[in-house]
Design an enzyme around this catalytic site. Structure first.
Site, PDB file in Angstrom:
ATOM      1  N   ASP A  27       0.850  -1.198   0.000  1.00 34.50           N
ATOM      2  CA  ASP A  27       0.000   0.000   0.000  1.00 34.50           C
ATOM      3  C   ASP A  27       0.886   1.249   0.000  1.00 34.50           C
ATOM      4  OD1 ASP A  27       0.843  -0.512   2.704  1.00 34.50           O
ATOM      5  OD2 ASP A  27      -0.723   0.822   3.454  1.00 34.50           O
TER       6      ASP A  27
ATOM      7  N   GLU B  69       0.140  -0.925   5.904  1.00 37.58           N
ATOM      8  CA  GLU B  69       1.206  -0.325   6.710  1.00 37.58           C
ATOM      9  C   GLU B  69       0.978   1.168   6.900  1.00 37.58           C
ATOM     10  OE1 GLU B  69       4.796   1.428   8.193  1.00 37.58           O
ATOM     11  OE2 GLU B  69       3.846   1.922   6.295  1.00 37.58           O
TER      12      GLU B  69
HETATM   13  N1  BES Z   1       8.667   3.200   5.442  1.00 36.67           N
HETATM   14  C1  BES Z   1       8.074   4.113   6.344  1.00 36.67           C
HETATM   15  C2  BES Z   1       8.851   4.281   7.638  1.00 36.67           C
HETATM   16  C3  BES Z   1      10.259   4.800   7.541  1.00 36.67           C
HETATM   17  C4  BES Z   1      10.674   5.614   6.506  1.00 36.67           C
HETATM   18  C5  BES Z   1      11.142   4.486   8.531  1.00 36.67           C
HETATM   19  C6  BES Z   1      11.982   6.080   6.452  1.00 36.67           C
HETATM   20  C7  BES Z   1      12.435   4.969   8.499  1.00 36.67           C
HETATM   21  C8  BES Z   1      12.854   5.758   7.447  1.00 36.67           C
HETATM   22  C9  BES Z   1       6.651   3.656   6.642  1.00 36.67           C
HETATM   23  O1  BES Z   1       5.972   3.300   5.466  1.00 36.67           O
HETATM   24  C10 BES Z   1       5.879   4.781   7.237  1.00 36.67           C
HETATM   25  O2  BES Z   1       5.673   5.750   6.579  1.00 36.67           O
HETATM   26  N2  BES Z   1       5.409   4.618   8.474  1.00 36.67           N
HETATM   27  C11 BES Z   1       4.532   5.567   9.073  1.00 36.67           C
HETATM   28  C12 BES Z   1       3.850   4.977  10.258  1.00 36.67           C
HETATM   29  C13 BES Z   1       2.467   4.470  10.011  1.00 36.67           C
HETATM   30  C14 BES Z   1       1.806   4.069  11.303  1.00 36.67           C
HETATM   31  C15 BES Z   1       1.590   5.391   9.229  1.00 36.67           C
HETATM   32  C16 BES Z   1       5.319   6.763   9.557  1.00 36.67           C
HETATM   33  O3  BES Z   1       6.474   6.642   9.955  1.00 36.67           O
HETATM   34  O4  BES Z   1       4.726   7.835   9.544  1.00 36.67           O
HETATM   35 MN    MN Z   2       7.084   2.113   4.257  1.00 38.58          MN
HETATM   36 MN    MN Z   3       5.279   5.226   4.513  1.00 36.55          MN
END
Ligand code: BES
Ligand code: MN
Ligand code: MN
Length: 460
Positions: A86, A156
């Protein structure tokens, strides 16, 4: 051998990723439900083609989880590959130079050899798909050295709500020795790094209500609390003059690093001038006494993500609004607990509401922070794999983002994760013009088989 296979299949690897990127799998927007489901089927078909077995699209209360495996010998170690199909919403569309779901290649200063511009190119379709192609490569060349399981989810970006129950209900199926994830950043193509921690998350929505209806701002203005004015002041009060968060108890559980650990963290190359230039800002901001790497890696934050209310249409409308809203995220670090911080926020925010308004705090999804070991076989294998393909040992770093499910892998499945990411922070994840370097894509496909090789060898 690895390099040759990639060279011979370069164009196909890219075209397949383009097809994946063309499907707008926006999990946050119900209008795209059909597209999200279609993406799950696309991933399933590619896993089957690559040689995976027992491939299924597992239904959940939300979007499905794609599972597949190749067990070559139950006595050998097993790598569980996790990723997500996603993507974040692409709005505002007018800020994209080319449409988000029509991938194109352009060069940038950071990617002189070209980057793929599309929503999800880096986060996480491009990075997830490297694993499918690396697996294909190992299958076709008969070099898969251990067992592999794939678990690719479609929620995710909306908090992985249904993946937790799926893991808890499928412990036997998901039995493995380590989780391998490419969904983070590295420092630069010439400076590989591996994240050894991720921040957790508390996310809330707040609603401030003043009068029972929108009012004439002349007739009533001055005598009735304006919810937007009030909300702005309340949000501003959440940081003090040192940009410390003012919520009582907020820092109580924060694990302070030793001086030695802080020194090591700051050894990672970081150029503050480049950082400012990239963002077109004249200065950085943040908690007094900490460097940028510390502010994003080991310190918690509080940020308003969106704020609205009143009249935002064309021209002027003299109105004293009835309501104001905001979405607020807090990034957490070990050992802060998401539900506790959400509770502290709620109590504090309601307590600072002035007379004349009502304040409601609605908690959203959250996630716990994690730290991953740097002395495990899997970490050492990942480091050696990156050293092989990049010619440099990767630097251990802390990622500022969150992948909430990683803490659950540890808690429920007893599995540690390796965060071998190939994106760059400057790849505009979640922003307009998200992109992923062609070199990053192919380097990732090249590095993953080495991870498997070294992990199998070093596990003996
Ligand atoms: N891939 C990201 C997280 C990420 C990006 C970690 C770059 C470290 C470096 C992930 O898809 C993401 O965006 N996670 C969200 C959390 C989620 C609960 C919506 C975030 O970090 O905002
Ligand atoms: Mn991600
Ligand atoms: Mn993300």
């Amino acid at each position: 051998m690895i390099k040759e296979y990639i060279e011979q299949n370069k164009d196909r690897f890219l075209n397949e990723l383009f097809d994946l990127l063309r499907i707008p799998s926006i999990s946050a927007d119900k209008d795209y439900a059909e597209q999200v489901n279609k993406t799950a089927n696309f991933v399933r078909d590619r896993l089957i083609e690559a040689g995976a077995e027992k491939v299924e699209v597992c239904a959940t209360a939300g979007y499905p989880i794609v599972y597949g495996e190749k067990i070559i010998d139950p006595k050998l170690p097993t790598v569980l590959v996790y990723g997500h199909y996603d993507v974040q919403p692409a709005v505002p569309l007018e800020l994209w130079d080319t449409p988000p779901f029509e991938p194109t290649i352009r060069t940038t200063e950071v990617h002189p050899k070209g980057a793929i511009f599309a929503r999800g190119s880096c986060d996480d379709k491009g990075q997830m798909y490297m694993h499918v192609k690396a697996f294909e490569l190992m299958m076709k060349s008969n070099t898969l050295p251990c067992n592999v399981k794939f678990m690719i989810e479609g929620e995710e970006e909306v908090g992985s709500t249904n993946l937790g129950p799926f893991c808890i209900n499928n412990k036997e199926k998901l039995k493995a020795d380590v989780v391998l994830i490419s969904d983070t950043s590295m420092i630069a193509l010439d400076t590989p790094s591996i994240d050894t921690g991720l921040r957790g998350l508390s996310y809330v929505e707040v609603e401030v209500t003043g009068p029972n209806r929108d009012l004439h701002s002349g007739v009533y203005g001055g005598a009735v609390a304006n919810p937007i004015n009030v909300l702005a002041k309340m949000i501003a009060s959440l940081h003090d003059e040192n940009n410390h968060i003012t919520i009582p108890g907020f820092y109580d559980e924060v694990l302070e690093l030793t001086n030695q650990e802080r020194v090591e963290l700051n050894l990672a190359p970081f150029n503050i001038e480049d950082f400012k230039k990239d963002l077109n800002i004249d200065d950085v901001w943040g908690e007094k006494g900490f460097t940028v790497l510390e502010k994003t890696g080991i310190r918690p934050t509080l940020d308003c993500n969106g704020i609205w209310g009143g009249y935002i249409g064309e021209g002027a409308k003299t109105v004293l609004p009835s309501k104001a809203f905001a979405k607020i995220s807090m990034r957490l670090v070990p050992n802060q607990a998401s539900h506790k911080i959400t509770e502290l926020f709620k109590n504090h925010f309601e307590s600072i509401a002035p007379a004349g308004v009502k304040v409601e705090v609605k908690p959203h999804h959250g996630g716990e922070p994690v730290v991953t070991p740097t002395d495990s076989v899997a970490y050492l294998a990942a480091a050696k794999a990156m050293e092989t393909t990049f010619g440099k040992k990767p630097i251990p770093t802390r990622g500022g983002g969150s992948i909430p499910i990683v803490a659950l892998f540890e808690r429920e499945l007893g599995l540690k994760s390796v965060l071998m990411g190939f994106g760059l922070d400057s790849d505009a994840l979640h922003s307009p013009n998200e992109h992923y370097g062609l070199e990053n894509y192919y380097k990732g496909i090249e590095t993953i088989p080495y991870f498997f090789k070294y992990f199998a060898e070093m596990s003996k």
